[in-house]
Motif scaffolding. Structure first.
Motif, PDB file in Angstrom:
ATOM      1  N   LEU A 222     -25.554   8.126  -5.229  1.00 46.00           N
ATOM      2  CA  LEU A 222     -25.037   7.696  -3.936  1.00 46.00           C
ATOM      3  C   LEU A 222     -25.155   6.181  -3.775  1.00 46.00           C
ATOM      4  O   LEU A 222     -24.252   5.530  -3.221  1.00 46.00           O
ATOM      5  N   ALA A 223     -26.247   5.616  -4.270  1.00 43.14           N
ATOM      6  CA  ALA A 223     -26.397   4.161  -4.185  1.00 43.14           C
ATOM      7  C   ALA A 223     -25.291   3.455  -4.967  1.00 43.14           C
ATOM      8  O   ALA A 223     -24.783   2.411  -4.543  1.00 43.14           O
ATOM      9  N   ASP A 224     -24.903   4.035  -6.100  1.00 38.80           N
ATOM     10  CA  ASP A 224     -23.787   3.465  -6.851  1.00 38.80           C
ATOM     11  C   ASP A 224     -22.484   3.555  -6.065  1.00 38.80           C
ATOM     12  O   ASP A 224     -21.638   2.657  -6.148  1.00 38.80           O
ATOM     13  N   GLN A 225     -22.307   4.662  -5.327  1.00 38.34           N
ATOM     14  CA  GLN A 225     -21.104   4.771  -4.493  1.00 38.34           C
ATOM     15  C   GLN A 225     -21.093   3.696  -3.417  1.00 38.34           C
ATOM     16  O   GLN A 225     -20.050   3.116  -3.108  1.00 38.34           O
ATOM     17  N   LEU A 226     -22.246   3.423  -2.836  1.00 40.60           N
ATOM     18  CA  LEU A 226     -22.322   2.419  -1.773  1.00 40.60           C
ATOM     19  C   LEU A 226     -22.029   1.015  -2.288  1.00 40.60           C
ATOM     20  O   LEU A 226     -21.543   0.159  -1.534  1.00 40.60           O
ATOM     21  N   THR A 227     -22.328   0.764  -3.565  1.00 39.95           N
ATOM     22  CA  THR A 227     -22.005  -0.558  -4.106  1.00 39.95           C
ATOM     23  C   THR A 227     -20.499  -0.801  -4.143  1.00 39.95           C
ATOM     24  O   THR A 227     -20.062  -1.968  -4.158  1.00 39.95           O
ATOM     25  N   SER A 228     -19.719   0.269  -4.157  1.00 36.02           N
ATOM     26  CA  SER A 228     -18.262   0.122  -4.126  1.00 36.02           C
ATOM     27  C   SER A 228     -17.716   0.144  -2.708  1.00 36.02           C
ATOM     28  O   SER A 228     -16.493   0.104  -2.524  1.00 36.02           O
ATOM     29  N   GLN A 229     -18.582   0.251  -1.723  1.00 37.35           N
ATOM     30  CA  GLN A 229     -18.160   0.279  -0.327  1.00 37.35           C
ATOM     31  C   GLN A 229     -18.678  -0.934   0.440  1.00 37.35           C
ATOM     32  O   GLN A 229     -18.916  -0.862   1.641  1.00 37.35           O
ATOM     33  N   VAL A 230     -18.832  -2.049  -0.262  1.00 37.56           N
ATOM     34  CA  VAL A 230     -19.288  -3.270   0.405  1.00 37.56           C
ATOM     35  C   VAL A 230     -18.330  -3.698   1.514  1.00 37.56           C
ATOM     36  O   VAL A 230     -18.763  -4.069   2.617  1.00 37.56           O
ATOM     37  N   PRO A 231     -16.995  -3.680   1.305  1.00 36.60           N
ATOM     38  CA  PRO A 231     -16.102  -4.019   2.429  1.00 36.60           C
ATOM     39  C   PRO A 231     -16.257  -3.083   3.622  1.00 36.60           C
ATOM     40  O   PRO A 231     -16.128  -3.528   4.778  1.00 36.60           O
ATOM     41  N   ALA A 232     -16.533  -1.809   3.376  1.00 32.26           N
ATOM     42  CA  ALA A 232     -16.747  -0.889   4.492  1.00 32.26           C
ATOM     43  C   ALA A 232     -18.021  -1.248   5.259  1.00 32.26           C
ATOM     44  O   ALA A 232     -18.062  -1.180   6.497  1.00 32.26           O
ATOM     45  N   ILE A 233     -19.064  -1.622   4.518  1.00 32.69           N
ATOM     46  CA  ILE A 233     -20.313  -2.025   5.184  1.00 32.69           C
ATOM     47  C   ILE A 233     -20.103  -3.293   5.996  1.00 32.69           C
ATOM     48  O   ILE A 233     -20.631  -3.440   7.108  1.00 32.69           O
ATOM     49  N   ARG A 234     -19.310  -4.203   5.473  1.00 34.51           N
ATOM     50  CA  ARG A 234     -19.003  -5.412   6.226  1.00 34.51           C
ATOM     51  C   ARG A 234     -18.155  -5.089   7.460  1.00 34.51           C
ATOM     52  O   ARG A 234     -18.250  -5.782   8.482  1.00 34.51           O
ATOM     53  N   SER A 235     -17.326  -4.055   7.370  1.00 30.35           N
ATOM     54  CA  SER A 235     -16.567  -3.629   8.553  1.00 30.35           C
ATOM     55  C   SER A 235     -17.506  -3.129   9.636  1.00 30.35           C
ATOM     56  O   SER A 235     -17.287  -3.384  10.829  1.00 30.35           O
ATOM     57  N   LEU A 236     -18.562  -2.417   9.230  1.00 28.56           N
ATOM     58  CA  LEU A 236     -19.559  -1.980  10.211  1.00 28.56           C
ATOM     59  C   LEU A 236     -20.240  -3.178  10.864  1.00 28.56           C
ATOM     60  O   LEU A 236     -20.527  -3.178  12.064  1.00 28.56           O
ATOM     61  N   GLN A 237     -20.518  -4.196  10.062  1.00 27.68           N
ATOM     62  CA  GLN A 237     -21.091  -5.419  10.623  1.00 27.68           C
ATOM     63  C   GLN A 237     -20.135  -6.040  11.648  1.00 27.68           C
ATOM     64  O   GLN A 237     -20.556  -6.502  12.714  1.00 27.68           O
ATOM     65  N   PHE A 238     -18.852  -6.014  11.333  1.00 26.99           N
ATOM     66  CA  PHE A 238     -17.864  -6.568  12.264  1.00 26.99           C
ATOM     67  C   PHE A 238     -17.805  -5.742  13.546  1.00 26.99           C
ATOM     68  O   PHE A 238     -17.618  -6.292  14.639  1.00 26.99           O
ATOM     69  N   TYR A 239     -17.963  -4.404  13.431  1.00 22.71           N
ATOM     70  CA  TYR A 239     -18.033  -3.560  14.625  1.00 22.71           C
ATOM     71  C   TYR A 239     -19.175  -4.015  15.534  1.00 22.71           C
ATOM     72  O   TYR A 239     -19.013  -4.139  16.762  1.00 22.71           O
ATOM     73  N   VAL A 240     -20.341  -4.244  14.954  1.00 24.80           N
ATOM     74  CA  VAL A 240     -21.507  -4.639  15.752  1.00 24.80           C
ATOM     75  C   VAL A 240     -21.254  -5.964  16.457  1.00 24.80           C
ATOM     76  O   VAL A 240     -21.556  -6.135  17.650  1.00 24.80           O
ATOM     77  N   CYS A 241     -20.689  -6.905  15.726  1.00 24.24           N
ATOM     78  CA  CYS A 241     -20.439  -8.225  16.325  1.00 24.24           C
ATOM     79  C   CYS A 241     -19.329  -8.152  17.368  1.00 24.24           C
ATOM     80  O   CYS A 241     -19.472  -8.685  18.479  1.00 24.24           O
ATOM     81  N   TYR A 242     -18.232  -7.488  17.032  1.00 28.56           N
ATOM     82  CA  TYR A 242     -17.044  -7.492  17.888  1.00 28.56           C
ATOM     83  C   TYR A 242     -17.301  -6.779  19.212  1.00 28.56           C
ATOM     84  O   TYR A 242     -16.868  -7.235  20.279  1.00 28.56           O
ATOM     85  N   TYR A 243     -18.033  -5.647  19.119  1.00 26.04           N
ATOM     86  CA  TYR A 243     -18.289  -4.886  20.341  1.00 26.04           C
ATOM     87  C   TYR A 243     -19.658  -5.208  20.945  1.00 26.04           C
ATOM     88  O   TYR A 243     -19.820  -5.207  22.162  1.00 26.04           O
ATOM     89  N   GLY A 244     -20.634  -5.449  20.121  1.00 24.84           N
ATOM     90  CA  GLY A 244     -21.969  -5.709  20.633  1.00 24.84           C
ATOM     91  C   GLY A 244     -22.077  -7.020  21.377  1.00 24.84           C
ATOM     92  O   GLY A 244     -22.828  -7.137  22.359  1.00 24.84           O
ATOM     93  N   TRP A 245     -21.345  -8.032  20.916  1.00 13.72           N
ATOM     94  CA  TRP A 245     -21.390  -9.344  21.560  1.00 13.72           C
ATOM     95  C   TRP A 245     -20.253  -9.548  22.563  1.00 13.72           C
ATOM     96  O   TRP A 245     -20.099 -10.642  23.100  1.00 13.72           O
ATOM     97  N   GLY A 246     -19.459  -8.504  22.774  1.00  7.56           N
ATOM     98  CA  GLY A 246     -18.449  -8.539  23.825  1.00  7.56           C
ATOM     99  C   GLY A 246     -17.186  -9.299  23.515  1.00  7.56           C
ATOM    100  O   GLY A 246     -16.404  -9.604  24.435  1.00  7.56           O
ATOM    101  N   TYR A 247     -16.913  -9.609  22.231  1.00  2.80           N
ATOM    102  CA  TYR A 247     -15.700 -10.365  21.908  1.00  2.80           C
ATOM    103  C   TYR A 247     -14.436  -9.516  22.067  1.00  2.80           C
ATOM    104  O   TYR A 247     -13.326 -10.063  22.092  1.00  2.80           O
ATOM    105  N   PHE A 248     -14.598  -8.188  22.144  1.00  2.66           N
ATOM    106  CA  PHE A 248     -13.422  -7.341  22.299  1.00  2.66           C
ATOM    107  C   PHE A 248     -12.748  -7.577  23.650  1.00  2.66           C
ATOM    108  O   PHE A 248     -11.548  -7.326  23.805  1.00  2.66           O
TER     109      PHE A 248
END
Length: 776
Positions: free
Chosen positions: A545-571
């Motif tokens: 599973l850890a190997d699968q996650l290494t191929s999902q780095v853009p998805a993890i960065r999308s989650l980071q963008f979710y936190v910033c975009y909605y958490g900090w109110g930029y939406f």
């Protein structure tokens, strides 16, 4: 279905070399048939053979040969073979050897060759079966000792003030037989020491095995069964608990064994371990019994084919030998299965026969028609939604609108997360389909609970269902964006992706028994263990599973963008400039990309410490090089125009790519073998077409070079937006990982086959003192 295909489909794949070579013997029979047909086509040979047969019959009739061999093992003149067990130098009987009594007839030299091959296969099967039965008997004895300790622990937990001596046992037993009431606290103890229902079974097993016997080093090994617990057993055992939490792992470092403190928590853990041990042991017995049955059936089928092709009557003689051999006459496995059932039902199912057998014999998972219908329905809906999105984009000229860049920078990254997940699930579904097609035992390798593993239809259904939800949200978002009065619903428009993500998370963590709860929780456990590395013992599902996650780095960065975009109110402002320009966001842009590779690095280091294998250290070095390359490449993306970052990104990425590509092909896939019978491949291949492996290796190299688009400045083209290009590169990496999955698990399966590993090892709850073992 022909028996050959049915025989192959019913094999335990990890034992396939230990089964009778049915196809090989069929090949010899085909040689006999061709020889027979070739001789039958020549009139002179058939006439000479007929006259020779008549002359031999007359000679036997008038020469007194019938009287001479009347008392010999040969029963009549039609006897074709004579089978004996060869006597070795010692007291044991050796392998079986067949003498062909009619050479140079019909089949020529092919018939003696057939029986020599048949003897080799029969001796191989018997030797393997004997060895496995002896292993099962030893394991049964170990389980018997573990049950002694568990029963004694139950008695101690139910009555902590009880002293463990024989007098107490006799007193309790006598009170139980006379009907004396000892109170509610003593009732559970009395039930534990009453073994009347089991003693009869123990005597029966002992008597049966003593009559049949298991030949091992010239001695007879008897099955003792699971005997009543000795009251002093707790003085010689320690609790063996494999670390399951970070806290227990830290305690493991300080203390090697855990002393018994006689608590209900310890009892519960010990019972859970024993239940798993009994289930796995019973499954071993089932597979061993099926191995015996299939080989007996295969010998019967091949001898019937021989009689039909060679026009002989040898099957009856040979099958009498097979039925009287250890393979056909031993019943130790059946007796052990009965013993396990009786003990498990009484000790772990409160005497409920149906409940106990339901746990020991999980039902085979059945394919349901509604799953096929549902995945077809959702797949059709997904295609319809894709067509609708294309029509909307083209009809409304969205690509040429002024809000194109704003939509691609703000909304598009939010939806790409679901696209990455859907594509990964589709690749996993394809992996399962081909694993099943080529009989890779993925369920055993991953350690799925029997009957709960997902098939490719179920995974395809989940991916298509998620795709329908994502596409529906995209269309609704486009409608609200393009609506002239859409400014009223701007906040609602921005919250659509967040609502979809919330639904997905709630379904994933839902405790209700819906939407494949067992598989969802298995995924969550593995993900948690990956995040907590190295505090958990590393298993194959964890690092896979850890190997699968290494191929999902853009998805993890999308989650980071979710936190910033909605958490900090930029939406609310429909702008992400605050995220892109924030130093905190850029710092986490580095960190979240490194987390999967760092987790794999730590897992490799833990395995290096535990297993003392240098290969794990080299594997950790590979992930360290990838971490360095990822840092340099991310720095180059954030510091566009700086030549220093670009050079470091190119050099580090090239080194990591070469290292990782070599590791994929040689270590993980087992390819590029110079002295292999298949040039530059493995000796054993599951896919018949060798070109598949060549194409996979080439694609692995090409797809690993996708990083060049970022370091060479190909971040945007006149046709594709920068975010679209990033999504395409991420999809290529997911496709590469899907290809890697198949060959990685194929290599793992072949390693298990080469070592006959068909069972997982279950840690037992108790460790007996070594001093006691030495005294014994």
């Amino acid at each position: 279905m022909k028996f050959g295909k049915e025989f192959e489909s019913q094999m335990v794949q990890e034992w396939q070399k230990a089964y009778m070579d049915y196809n090989g013997l069929k090949t010899v029979l085909k040689d006999i048939l061709r020889f027979k047909q070739g001789n039958a086509s020549t009139p002179e040979s058939s006439t000479a053979r007929g006259s020779l047969k008549r002359r031999m019959s007359l000679y036997r009739a008038f020469s007194g040969l019938n009287n001479r061999y009347r008392n010999s093992p040969r029963k009549n003149d039609d006897e074709v073979i004579l089978v004996d067990e060869v006597q070795q130098d010692g007291s044991e009987l050796g392998p079986y050897q067949t003498t062909f009594l009619k050479p140079c007839e019909i089949g020529g030299e092919c018939e003696p060759v057939f029986f020599r091959r048949l003897d080799d296969e029969f001796n191989k099967v018997i030797s393997f079966y004997k060895g496995k039965v002896e292993e099962m008997i030893e394991e049964a004895n170990e389980l018997s000792k573990q049950m002694d300790a568990l029963i004694a622990l139950r008695m101690k937990v139910h009555n902590p003030m009880m002293k463990f001596d024989k007098a107490a046992l006799e007193k309790l037993t006598s009170n139980s037989s006379t009907g004396t009431k000892s109170g509610s606290m003593h009732m559970n103890v009395i039930q534990e020491v009453e073994m009347s229902g089991e003693r009869h079974m123990d005597d029966e097993i002992q008597e049966t095995v003593e009559t049949s016997g298991v030949h091992k080093r010239g001695k007879v090994v008897s099955i003792q069964g699971f005997r009543p617990a000795s009251l002093e057993v707790l003085d010689h055992v320690k609790l063996n608990i494999t670390p399951e939490t970070p806290v227990s792992t830290l305690k493991k470092i300080l203390t090697s064994d855990v002393a018994l403190s006689f608590t209900k928590k310890e009892l519960r853990k010990a019972e859970e371990r024993m239940i798993q041990a009994f289930i796995e042991f019973y499954r071993k017995l089932q597979l061993l019994k099926r191995y015996c049955f299939l080989n007996l059936l295969a010998f019967s089928k091949i001898m019937k084919k021989y009689d039909k092709i060679a026009s002989r009557k040898a099957s009856k003689t040979y099958m009498e030998l097979v039925e009287n051999s250890y393979l056909g006459s031993s019943d130790e496995v059946s007796k052990l299965m009965e013993r396990v059932e009786v003990t498990f039902i009484e000790r772990f199912a409160n005497g409920n026969h149906r409940k106990g057998l339901k746990i020991l014999r999980p039902k085979t998972k059945r394919e349901k028609h509604r799953i096929t219908f549902s995945l077809g329905f959702f797949s059709g809906c997904s295609l319809a939604f894709v067509a609708a999105i294309v029509v909307l984009v083209h009809a409304r000229g969205i690509l040429r609108s002024q809000g194109r860049d704003r939509y691609m920078e703000n909304i598009f990254p939010l939806y790409t997360l679901f696209g990455f997940i859907v594509l990964h699930m589709l690749m996993y579904s394809a992996n399962i389909f081909f694993w099943r097609h080529y009989r890779v035992n993925y369920s055993f390798i991953f350690g799925f609970k029997q009957g709960t593993e997902l098939g490719y239809r179920e995974v395809f259904l989940l991916s298509s269902g998620l795709a329908v939800l994502a596409f529906a949200c995209v269309i609704s978002n486009l409608d609200m964006e393009m609506d002239p009065g859409g400014s009223i619903f701007r906040v609602l428009t921005e919250l659509v992706p967040l609502g979809l993500l919330t639904v997905v998370i709630l379904i994933t963590i839902c405790p209700l028994n819906i939407i494949y709860r067992s598989s969802r929780f298995f995924l969550l456990r593995c993900a948690f263990r990956c995040l907590c590395a190295p505090l958990y013992k590393v298993t194959l599902p964890d690092f896979f599973l850890a190997d699968q996650l290494t191929s999902q780095v853009p998805a993890i960065r999308s989650l980071q963008f979710y936190v910033c975009y909605y958490g900090w109110g930029y939406f609310r402002k429909n702008s992400n400039n605050g995220c892109r320009g924030s130093d905190v966001y850029q710092a986490f842009y580095f960190i979240v990309a490194i987390i999967p590779y760092w987790s794999r690095l730590i897992q490799c280091l833990r395995r290096l410490v535990e297993e003392k294998d240098v290969m794990h250290g080299l594997n950790g070095l590979k992930y360290f090089s990838i971490v360095v390359a990822l840092v340099m490449k991310t720095g180059n993306e954030l510091k566009m125009g700086m030549m220093t970052w670009k050079i470091m990104a190119i050099v580090s990425s090239a080194v990591a790519t070469i290292f990782a590509t070599y590791w994929d092909l040689v270590i993980d896939w087992g390819l590029l073998r110079r002295n292999s019978i298949n040039p530059w491949l493995r000796d054993k291949l599951l896919v018949p077409n060798r070109g598949v492996y060549v194409v996979a290796m080439v694609m692995n190299v090409l797809l690993r070079l996708a990083w060049m688009q970022s370091v060479l400045g190909l971040t945007e083209t006149p046709v594709l937006h920068r975010q679209a290009l990033i999504a395409i590169v991420a999809c290529l990496e997911i496709i590469r990982r899907g290809i890697w999955n198949f060959f990685r698990l194929e290599n793992e399966h072949l390693n298990n086959v080469g070592k006959y590993r068909a069972f997982k090892s279950v840690p037992l709850p108790f460790n007996y003192d070594n001093d006691e073992d030495r005294d014994d």
